[in-house]
Design a protein around this motif. Structure first.
Motif, short mmCIF file in Angstrom:
data_model
loop_
_atom_site.label_atom_id
_atom_site.label_comp_id
_atom_site.label_asym_id
_atom_site.label_seq_id
_atom_site.Cartn_x
_atom_site.Cartn_y
_atom_site.Cartn_z
N ASP A 189 53.36 -59.70 25.25
CA ASP A 189 52.90 -60.99 24.74
C ASP A 189 53.17 -62.04 25.81
OD1 ASP A 189 55.57 -60.16 23.95
OD2 ASP A 189 55.80 -62.18 23.14
N TYR A 190 52.21 -62.94 26.00
CA TYR A 190 52.30 -63.94 27.07
C TYR A 190 52.57 -65.30 26.45
CZ TYR A 190 51.19 -66.36 31.40
OH TYR A 190 51.25 -67.12 32.54
N ARG A 191 53.43 -66.07 27.10
CA ARG A 191 53.76 -67.40 26.56
C ARG A 191 54.01 -68.38 27.71
NH1 ARG A 191 57.69 -64.03 26.21
NH2 ARG A 191 59.74 -64.45 27.05
N TRP A 192 53.74 -69.64 27.45
CA TRP A 192 54.03 -70.74 28.38
C TRP A 192 55.23 -71.50 27.87
CZ3 TRP A 192 51.95 -71.29 33.01
CH2 TRP A 192 50.68 -70.74 33.28
N THR A 193 56.13 -71.89 28.78
CA THR A 193 57.26 -72.74 28.42
C THR A 193 57.37 -73.86 29.46
OG1 THR A 193 58.78 -71.31 29.65
CG2 THR A 193 58.58 -70.91 27.29
N ARG A 194 58.01 -74.95 29.07
CA ARG A 194 58.23 -76.05 30.02
C ARG A 194 59.19 -75.58 31.10
NH1 ARG A 194 56.73 -81.06 29.10
NH2 ARG A 194 58.54 -81.92 30.15
#
Length: 132
Positions: A83-88
């Motif tokens: 699963d791919y995710r963006w974070t600050r």
């Protein structure tokens, strides 16, 4: 040759012959945003090692002598099952292999790129960066 030079060579070595236009069938793409097999084992650690930095940094000194800085850096990464995710994130977390080089003081500086790094199955480090 570098990986990019090899890719370019393969792409343009034997250009395809023009063909009659035929419709391309649509293929259903996985919609649950994760791998369709179990990749939680250590053999797939190389997938989880991939990090994508979207770097957007700007600094300049305004008329009053104040230093204005803007850092909109984000980090993309893969989870246990792909699963791919963006974070600050921040430019301080960008690996030194990036071309990012913030000057001392508040000199005018603008940097925008996508930087990707990873470790292959043998643990070797690799990276690529594209400025835009």
């Amino acid at each position: 040759m570098s990986p990019m030079e090899r890719l370019y060579d393969i792409t343009f070595r034997d250009p395809p012959e023009p063909q009659e236009s035929t419709p391309i069938p649509l293929v259903h793409v996985q919609a649950d945003e994760q791998a369709d097999i179990d990749i939680s084992g250590g053999a797939f650690d190389f997938v989880r090692s991939i990090r994508v930095y979207h770097i957007q940094y700007r600094q300049h000194e305004n008329r009053d002598g104040d230093c204005n800085r803007s850092d909109s850096t984000r980090l993309g990464s893969y989870g246990v099952q792909g699963d791919y995710r963006w974070t600050r994130s921040t430019v301080g977390q960008v690996p030194t292999a990036s071309g990012l080089s913030i000057p001392n003081g508040c000199g005018s500086y603008f940097y925008r790129s996508v930087f990707v790094d990873w470790r292959d199955h043998a643990g070797n480090y690799g990276s690529e960066e594209v400025r835009y």
